[in-house]
Write an enzyme that holds these catalytic residues in place. Structure first.
Site, mmCIF file in Angstrom:
data_model
loop_
_atom_site.group_PDB
_atom_site.id
_atom_site.type_symbol
_atom_site.label_atom_id
_atom_site.label_comp_id
_atom_site.label_asym_id
_atom_site.label_seq_id
_atom_site.Cartn_x
_atom_site.Cartn_y
_atom_site.Cartn_z
ATOM 1 N N ILE A 1 8.139 -6.060 19.954
ATOM 2 C CA ILE A 1 7.840 -6.158 18.513
ATOM 3 C C ILE A 1 7.964 -4.786 17.836
ATOM 4 C CG2 ILE A 1 6.177 -6.935 16.772
ATOM 5 C CD1 ILE A 1 6.874 -9.221 18.677
ATOM 6 N N CYS B 1 -1.110 2.125 11.286
ATOM 7 C CA CYS B 1 -0.923 2.729 12.596
ATOM 8 C C CYS B 1 0.525 3.134 12.788
ATOM 9 C CB CYS B 1 -1.327 1.753 13.683
ATOM 10 S SG CYS B 1 -3.088 1.757 14.023
ATOM 11 N N ARG C 1 -11.222 1.481 12.892
ATOM 12 C CA ARG C 1 -10.498 0.672 11.906
ATOM 13 C C ARG C 1 -10.573 -0.810 12.248
ATOM 14 N NH1 ARG C 1 -4.636 2.890 10.937
ATOM 15 N NH2 ARG C 1 -4.657 0.836 10.057
ATOM 16 N N ARG D 1 8.122 0.618 10.345
ATOM 17 C CA ARG D 1 7.609 -0.706 9.979
ATOM 18 C C ARG D 1 8.107 -1.085 8.600
ATOM 19 N NH1 ARG D 1 1.388 -0.796 12.066
ATOM 20 N NH2 ARG D 1 1.594 -3.030 11.765
ATOM 21 N N PRO D 2 9.375 -1.516 8.530
ATOM 22 C CA PRO D 2 9.959 -1.834 7.233
ATOM 23 C C PRO D 2 9.315 -3.065 6.584
ATOM 24 C CG PRO D 2 11.448 -2.469 9.004
ATOM 25 C CD PRO D 2 10.278 -1.773 9.643
ATOM 26 N N LYS E 1 -10.055 -9.143 11.851
ATOM 27 C CA LYS E 1 -9.669 -8.126 10.861
ATOM 28 C C LYS E 1 -8.379 -8.517 10.165
ATOM 29 C CE LYS E 1 -7.135 -4.693 12.100
ATOM 30 N NZ LYS E 1 -5.975 -3.953 11.673
ATOM 31 N N ASN E 2 -7.378 -8.923 10.939
ATOM 32 C CA ASN E 2 -6.075 -9.186 10.326
ATOM 33 C C ASN E 2 -6.080 -10.423 9.430
ATOM 34 O OD1 ASN E 2 -5.051 -6.908 11.432
ATOM 35 N ND2 ASN E 2 -3.900 -7.914 13.075
ATOM 36 N N GLN F 1 11.659 -7.785 4.645
ATOM 37 C CA GLN F 1 11.521 -9.250 4.601
ATOM 38 C C GLN F 1 10.542 -9.681 3.501
ATOM 39 O OE1 GLN F 1 13.544 -11.276 6.644
ATOM 40 N NE2 GLN F 1 14.373 -9.222 6.878
ATOM 41 N N ASP G 1 -0.557 -6.660 20.080
ATOM 42 C CA ASP G 1 -1.832 -5.967 19.866
ATOM 43 C C ASP G 1 -2.719 -5.971 21.114
ATOM 44 O OD1 ASP G 1 -1.063 -5.365 17.337
ATOM 45 O OD2 ASP G 1 -2.509 -6.649 16.311
HETATM 46 C C1 UD1 Z 1 0.779 -7.656 11.915
HETATM 47 C C2 UD1 Z 1 -0.559 -7.183 12.388
HETATM 48 C C3 UD1 Z 1 -0.387 -6.225 13.549
HETATM 49 C C4 UD1 Z 1 0.433 -6.874 14.653
HETATM 50 C C5 UD1 Z 1 1.713 -7.433 14.094
HETATM 51 C C6 UD1 Z 1 2.493 -8.247 15.117
HETATM 52 C C7 UD1 Z 1 -1.843 -7.200 10.352
HETATM 53 C C8 UD1 Z 1 -2.486 -6.424 9.280
HETATM 54 N N1 UD1 Z 1 -1.198 -6.495 11.280
HETATM 55 O O1 UD1 Z 1 1.494 -6.510 11.465
HETATM 56 O O2 UD1 Z 1 -1.684 -5.903 14.029
HETATM 57 O O3 UD1 Z 1 0.742 -5.918 15.627
HETATM 58 O O4 UD1 Z 1 1.449 -8.297 12.984
HETATM 59 O O5 UD1 Z 1 1.719 -9.280 15.588
HETATM 60 O O6 UD1 Z 1 -1.934 -8.413 10.402
HETATM 61 N N2 UD1 Z 1 9.593 -6.292 10.322
HETATM 62 C C9 UD1 Z 1 10.746 -5.944 9.649
HETATM 63 N N3 UD1 Z 1 10.794 -6.151 8.315
HETATM 64 C C10 UD1 Z 1 9.755 -6.674 7.616
HETATM 65 C C11 UD1 Z 1 8.587 -7.040 8.304
HETATM 66 C C12 UD1 Z 1 8.534 -6.820 9.671
HETATM 67 O O7 UD1 Z 1 11.714 -5.457 10.232
HETATM 68 O O8 UD1 Z 1 9.864 -6.852 6.393
HETATM 69 C C13 UD1 Z 1 9.526 -6.088 11.788
HETATM 70 C C14 UD1 Z 1 8.492 -5.055 12.177
HETATM 71 O O9 UD1 Z 1 9.016 -3.759 12.139
HETATM 72 C C15 UD1 Z 1 8.137 -5.509 13.560
HETATM 73 C C16 UD1 Z 1 8.241 -7.030 13.490
HETATM 74 O O10 UD1 Z 1 9.071 -7.285 12.369
HETATM 75 O O11 UD1 Z 1 9.110 -5.033 14.447
HETATM 76 C C17 UD1 Z 1 6.923 -7.758 13.338
HETATM 77 O O12 UD1 Z 1 6.210 -7.202 12.256
HETATM 78 P P1 UD1 Z 1 5.112 -8.017 11.466
HETATM 79 O O13 UD1 Z 1 4.840 -9.312 12.143
HETATM 80 O O14 UD1 Z 1 5.473 -8.047 10.030
HETATM 81 O O15 UD1 Z 1 3.828 -7.098 11.657
HETATM 82 P P2 UD1 Z 1 2.783 -6.658 10.572
HETATM 83 O O16 UD1 Z 1 2.549 -7.777 9.595
HETATM 84 O O17 UD1 Z 1 3.102 -5.310 10.068
#
Ligand code: UD1
Length: 430
Positions: free
Chosen positions: A327, A117, A397, A122-123, A22-23, A126, A305
């Protein structure tokens, strides 16, 4: 309202085939609209997040044709709008990939801030930092991210954390920027590699995906492609946990065993048998599992996950286990639900302490997010008696035919819509 009703206690035994990730598919669908030629995507999982995203790209004018349940043809040449509607994507987190794709292709994008979710804040700072480094002016207005670039150009970007979403998003925009981009501290997850491979199959020039440094040479445009999506390591891992929790024996087919190594290692550590074949793994367990500690980490560490599903397994381990979530800040909301089934689980901040009990008992519980929902199903399948799981929309989902696949392994599980169906299940399974 749909629910799952489950009668636990049967070991899950048999074979199950894993679908596309899915991801990865979420990134690949959005990347596909960057080409002005048709793109054929195979091994697409049929889950609600994917339908929602296909609906969203179709809403902005891309042509989306389903060839069969798992094959879709996308043509981005007909896109007429760079404004994505809130209604079409409010539930999917990965809607933010439309920012990178549209910014790369049209140098402009207007995309509502993502939902998804609720597992903590979830900022997307970046992602925004990356787009700005590529020359975009990014602002947030009326609930949407608006990104505009006069001159989208290559840049050297250092991510503060190895974010999957930011890595993929920046990679997409940089593919159609002028010049070279380097992403440092890039995420290394298999779905990052899959999106990069797919972009390369359309003519992009991306090197280093799967390592901490990704180098992208911008190209002018992307061309047609046919691509098959990588197997879903989280779906596979979930069935591995189901085998462990129910003391079953499952052959999990269509996987890349290398992607499952962190999960395999933990299952072996707690006493499960895991055999690896070329494209399948077999997991079996006898008796109660042993205790362990888990700390979630970016790939190749233990995946966040897969944290709730492992917690479900450890509820009946011999001895205490500690799970540390590094995470996401709020990923233990399922703990109270497991406690309703008799688990002894205590959460302190980002740590959960689980005292293994001899067995769980069925209860009425509610899925709090996608992976937590899967964990509750696993717990219910291992528990004595009946469970009813609410809010299964979360589970749908990300898991295709979850109850069908589990039932084919001997699990007593049914999706129900009415009290009558519930009573009928209880009568028959009773
Ligand atoms: C993706 C996956 C999700 C998985 C996660 C971590 C998808 C659609 N979702 O989510 O299933 O749990 O990776 O493997 O692929 N963060 C920031 N700023 C940012 C981006 C991220 O602070 O701009 C933080 C997040 O809050 C979190 C960490 O970085 O604490 C990792 O997030 P990230 O790897 O970006 O997860 P997602 O891409 O949202």
């Amino acid at each position: 309202m749909e629910q799952y009703v489950i009668k636990g206690g049967n070991p899950l035994v048999g074979e199950v085939t894993i679908g596309g990730a899915k991801n990865a598919a979420l990134g690949i669908i959005t990347a596909a609209i960057m080409a002005d030629e048709p793109v054929l995507l195979e091994n697409m999982p049929d889950v609600s997040d994917i339908s929602a995203l296909l609906g969203a790209v179709s809403n902005i004018g891309a042509s989306v044709t389903k060839r069969d349940r798992h094959t879709v043809l996308i043509n981005g040449s007909t896109i007429s709008d760079i404004n994505v509607e809130y209604e079409s994507i409010k539930k999917i987190r990965a809607s933010y990939y439309l920012l990178g794709a549209l910014l790369g292709k049209f140098k402009r994008a207007v995309v509502p801030l993502p939902g998804g979710c609720n597992i903590g804040s979830r900022p997307i700072d970046q992602h925004i930092k990356g787009f700005e480094a590529l020359g975009a002016d990014v602002k947030i207005q009326y609930g949407s991210v608006i990104a505009v670039a006069e001159n989208l150009h290559g840049a050297h970007i250092y991510l503060d954390m190895a974010s999957v979403g930011a890595t993929i998003n920046i990679m997409m925009a940089a593919t159609l920027a002028s010049g070279n981009t380097i992403i440092e501290n890039a995420a290394r997850e298999p779905h990052v590699v899959d999106v990069a491979n797919f972009l390369n199959s359309m003519g992009a020039n991306i090197k280093g995906a799967g390592t901490e440094v990704i180098r992208i040479k911008g190209v002018e445009k992307l061309h047609r492609s046919e691509y098959s999506i990588v197997p879903d390591m989280i779906e596979a891992g979930t069935y591995m946990m189901a085998a462990a929790a129910t003391k079953g024996d499952i052959l999990i087919k269509n996987v890349i065993p290398k992607h499952l190594e962190a999960i395999t290692a933990k299952l072996q550590e707690i006493g499960c048998q895991v055999e690896e074949f070329d494209d399948s793994v077999r997991v079996s367990a006898k008796g109660r599992v042993g205790r362990t500690n888990i700390k979630t980490q970016p790939y190749p560490g233990y995946p966040t996950d897969m944290q709730p599903q492992m917690a479900a397994v450890l509820t009946t381990a011999v001895g205490p286990s500690i799970i540390t979530e590094s995470i996401f800040e709020n990923r233990f909301k399922y703990a109270d639900e497991l406690a309703r089934m008799g688990a002894r689980i205590k959460v302190e901040g980002t740590t959960a302490i689980i005292e293994g009990v001899e067995g769980l008992t069925g209860a009425r519980v509610s899925a709090t997010d996608l992976r937590a929902g899967a964990a509750l199903v696993i717990a219910a399948l291992s528990a004595e008696g009946f469970s009813v799981i609410d809010e299964i929309g979360y589970i749908q989902r990300g898991y295709e035919d979850f109850e069908v696949k589990l039932a084919s392994l001997g699990g007593q599980i049914k999706k129900i819509r009415t009290e009558r169906e519930l009573q009928r299940f209880i009568f028959r399974a009773g």
